[in-house]
Design a protein around this motif. Structure first.
Motif, PDB file in Angstrom:
ATOM      1  N   ALA A   1      25.148  15.483  32.670  1.00 16.20           N
ATOM      2  CA  ALA A   1      24.168  14.726  31.900  1.00 16.20           C
ATOM      3  C   ALA A   1      22.796  14.820  32.563  1.00 16.20           C
ATOM      4  CB  ALA A   1      24.598  13.258  31.784  1.00 16.20           C
ATOM      5  N   ALA A   2      21.770  14.778  31.750  1.00 15.63           N
ATOM      6  CA  ALA A   2      20.408  14.717  32.294  1.00 15.63           C
ATOM      7  C   ALA A   2      20.184  13.299  32.808  1.00 15.63           C
ATOM      8  CB  ALA A   2      19.397  15.062  31.208  1.00 15.63           C
ATOM      9  N   ARG A   3      19.698  13.177  34.036  1.00 12.61           N
ATOM     10  CA  ARG A   3      19.613  11.863  34.677  1.00 12.61           C
ATOM     11  C   ARG A   3      18.169  11.519  35.030  1.00 12.61           C
ATOM     12  NH1 ARG A   3      23.845  13.406  39.265  1.00 12.61           N
ATOM     13  NH2 ARG A   3      22.605  15.308  39.043  1.00 12.61           N
ATOM     14  N   SER A   4      17.805  10.265  34.794  1.00 10.21           N
ATOM     15  CA  SER A   4      16.458   9.783  35.114  1.00 10.21           C
ATOM     16  C   SER A   4      16.553   8.412  35.763  1.00 10.21           C
ATOM     17  CB  SER A   4      15.589   9.689  33.855  1.00 10.21           C
ATOM     18  OG  SER A   4      15.437  10.963  33.262  1.00 10.21           O
ATOM     19  N   VAL A   5      15.625   8.139  36.650  1.00 10.60           N
ATOM     20  CA  VAL A   5      15.581   6.873  37.374  1.00 10.60           C
ATOM     21  C   VAL A   5      14.214   6.235  37.181  1.00 10.60           C
ATOM     22  CG1 VAL A   5      15.582   5.815  39.665  1.00 10.60           C
ATOM     23  CG2 VAL A   5      17.282   7.551  39.110  1.00 10.60           C
ATOM     24  N   PHE A   6      14.210   4.967  36.789  1.00  9.01           N
ATOM     25  CA  PHE A   6      12.972   4.203  36.655  1.00  9.01           C
ATOM     26  C   PHE A   6      13.039   2.976  37.549  1.00  9.01           C
ATOM     27  CE2 PHE A   6      13.161   6.637  32.773  1.00  9.01           C
ATOM     28  CZ  PHE A   6      11.843   6.940  32.486  1.00  9.01           C
ATOM     29  N   ILE A   7      11.921   2.646  38.161  1.00  5.47           N
ATOM     30  CA  ILE A   7      11.822   1.441  38.982  1.00  5.47           C
ATOM     31  C   ILE A   7      10.609   0.655  38.517  1.00  5.47           C
ATOM     32  CG2 ILE A   7      11.453   0.521  41.301  1.00  5.47           C
ATOM     33  CD1 ILE A   7      12.893   2.985  42.384  1.00  5.47           C
ATOM     34  N   ILE A   8      10.834  -0.581  38.070  1.00  3.54           N
ATOM     35  CA  ILE A   8       9.753  -1.451  37.608  1.00  3.54           C
ATOM     36  C   ILE A   8       9.700  -2.646  38.547  1.00  3.54           C
ATOM     37  CG2 ILE A   8       8.764  -2.680  35.654  1.00  3.54           C
ATOM     38  CD1 ILE A   8      10.623  -1.101  33.831  1.00  3.54           C
ATOM     39  N   SER A   9       8.614  -2.777  39.272  1.00  2.30           N
ATOM     40  CA  SER A   9       8.509  -3.825  40.276  1.00  2.30           C
ATOM     41  C   SER A   9       7.114  -4.426  40.263  1.00  2.30           C
ATOM     42  CB  SER A   9       8.841  -3.251  41.655  1.00  2.30           C
ATOM     43  OG  SER A   9       8.858  -4.266  42.637  1.00  2.30           O
ATOM     44  N   ASP A  10       6.853  -5.389  41.169  1.00  2.00           N
ATOM     45  CA  ASP A  10       5.569  -6.060  41.180  1.00  2.00           C
ATOM     46  C   ASP A  10       4.483  -5.255  41.877  1.00  2.00           C
ATOM     47  OD1 ASP A  10       6.656  -6.336  43.638  1.00  2.00           O
ATOM     48  OD2 ASP A  10       6.322  -8.490  43.830  1.00  2.00           O
ATOM     49  N   PHE A  11       4.818  -3.999  42.249  1.00  2.00           N
ATOM     50  CA  PHE A  11       3.699  -3.143  42.627  1.00  2.00           C
ATOM     51  C   PHE A  11       3.011  -2.610  41.375  1.00  2.00           C
ATOM     52  CE2 PHE A  11       6.810   0.017  41.758  1.00  2.00           C
ATOM     53  CZ  PHE A  11       7.898  -0.164  42.594  1.00  2.00           C
ATOM     54  N   GLN A  12       3.447  -3.119  40.207  1.00  2.00           N
ATOM     55  CA  GLN A  12       2.784  -2.940  38.915  1.00  2.00           C
ATOM     56  C   GLN A  12       2.625  -1.493  38.510  1.00  2.00           C
ATOM     57  OE1 GLN A  12      -0.746  -5.260  38.568  1.00  2.00           O
ATOM     58  NE2 GLN A  12       0.169  -7.082  39.433  1.00  2.00           N
ATOM     59  N   LYS A  13       3.650  -0.704  38.758  1.00  2.00           N
ATOM     60  CA  LYS A  13       3.681   0.653  38.231  1.00  2.00           C
ATOM     61  C   LYS A  13       5.126   1.045  38.053  1.00  2.00           C
ATOM     62  CE  LYS A  13       3.487   3.087  42.673  1.00  2.00           C
ATOM     63  NZ  LYS A  13       2.740   4.061  43.485  1.00  2.00           N
ATOM     64  N   THR A  14       5.342   2.065  37.250  1.00  2.00           N
ATOM     65  CA  THR A  14       6.678   2.556  36.963  1.00  2.00           C
ATOM     66  C   THR A  14       6.820   3.933  37.554  1.00  2.00           C
ATOM     67  OG1 THR A  14       6.725   1.319  34.895  1.00  2.00           O
ATOM     68  CG2 THR A  14       8.329   3.075  35.132  1.00  2.00           C
ATOM     69  N   GLU A  15       7.862   4.142  38.334  1.00  2.00           N
ATOM     70  CA  GLU A  15       8.110   5.451  38.921  1.00  2.00           C
ATOM     71  C   GLU A  15       9.295   6.076  38.214  1.00  2.00           C
ATOM     72  OE1 GLU A  15       8.762   5.042  43.041  1.00  2.00           O
ATOM     73  OE2 GLU A  15       6.773   4.238  43.493  1.00  2.00           O
ATOM     74  N   MET A  16       9.270   7.383  38.047  1.00  2.00           N
ATOM     75  CA  MET A  16      10.387   8.075  37.433  1.00  2.00           C
ATOM     76  C   MET A  16      10.762   9.248  38.299  1.00  2.00           C
ATOM     77  SD  MET A  16      10.846   9.872  33.721  1.00  2.00           S
ATOM     78  CE  MET A  16      10.579  11.561  34.151  1.00  2.00           C
ATOM     79  N   ILE A  17      12.062   9.412  38.511  1.00  2.00           N
ATOM     80  CA  ILE A  17      12.566  10.530  39.288  1.00  2.00           C
ATOM     81  C   ILE A  17      13.570  11.272  38.427  1.00  2.00           C
ATOM     82  CG2 ILE A  17      13.755  11.224  41.401  1.00  2.00           C
ATOM     83  CD1 ILE A  17      12.929   8.496  42.557  1.00  2.00           C
ATOM     84  N   ASN A  18      13.311  12.527  38.090  1.00  2.00           N
ATOM     85  CA  ASN A  18      14.254  13.359  37.330  1.00  2.00           C
ATOM     86  C   ASN A  18      15.209  14.028  38.296  1.00  2.00           C
ATOM     87  OD1 ASN A  18      13.339  12.945  34.670  1.00  2.00           O
ATOM     88  ND2 ASN A  18      11.589  14.247  35.073  1.00  2.00           N
TER      89      ASN A  18
END
Length: 203
Positions: free
Chosen positions: A185-202
């Motif tokens: 499967a194609a996998r993605s990771v998102f992190i939403i935190s109070d550093f007020q930005k969204t990171e994505m790792i493919n």
């Protein structure tokens, strides 16, 4: 080659219209009176090939015009590296920071409310058949299973502020543990935190 709107390709049937016009439009005859029949024969032989070429060029121009118009609406494209996962089910892990710091208020409510909205926006960007993991600071066992988009949205709504606080590395490791069990499967990771930005790792 792929098409963004393949339904427009049914309009290719309209290419038959210029052909029909060609067959009937150029078969109209005009009466021309000549006193010398031999002269008429010579005129016909001299102009026959030129007339046929003209008719074929007109037909080709009409067909090409319609073809390019239809393709413009269908919007063809050649998939690149970013489309390598097209058609493959995707697994998306989303971490929503629900620590005490997320109780901070802004113009749109608390940071936790904003994080929930962003988590739902992420889910809405994927296909309905993709699967999602919701992870919070609590690291609950139920967060280790995959959810449909509707289940994910319901789980996001149920997130409450927690006294737990995990490091970024702990969060990423937890997400990777689940994703490693989803081969193919194609996998993605998102992190939403109070550093007020969204990171994505493919992956």
């Amino acid at each position: 080659m792929y098409f963004l709107y393949p339904a427009f390709l049914f309009a290719l049937l309209s290419l038959a219209i210029p052909v029909v016009i060609h067959l009937f439009n150029f078969r109209k005859y005009k009466k021309v009176y000549f006193s010398n029949v031999q002269f008429l024969k010579e005129v016909q032989e001299r102009q026959a090939s030129r007339r046929n070429l003209k008719e074929r060029l007109i037909l080709a121009a009409r067909l090409l015009t319609l073809l390019f118009l239809i393709l413009a609406f269908a919007r063809p494209y050649i998939p690149g590296a970013q489309n390598a996962n097209a058609g493959k089910q995707q697994v998306i892990s989303v971490f929503v920071d629900n620590s005490y710091s997320m109780e901070t208020l802004n113009r749109e409510g608390s940071l936790l409310d904003e994080a929930k909205r962003r988590a739902k926006e992420i889910a809405s960007a994927y296909n309905i058949n993709d699967r999602f993991q919701l992870l919070t600071q609590d690291f609950e066992g139920k967060h280790q299973r995959l959810l449909s988009r509707d289940e994910f949205n319901d789980a996001v709504d149920a997130v409450k502020v927690s006294s737990q606080s995990r490091s970024l590395q702990q969060v990423i490791s937890r997400q990777e543990n689940l994703l490693q069990n989803q081969p193919g499967a194609a996998r993605s990771v998102f992190i939403i935190s109070d550093f007020q930005k969204t990171e994505m790792i493919n992956q």
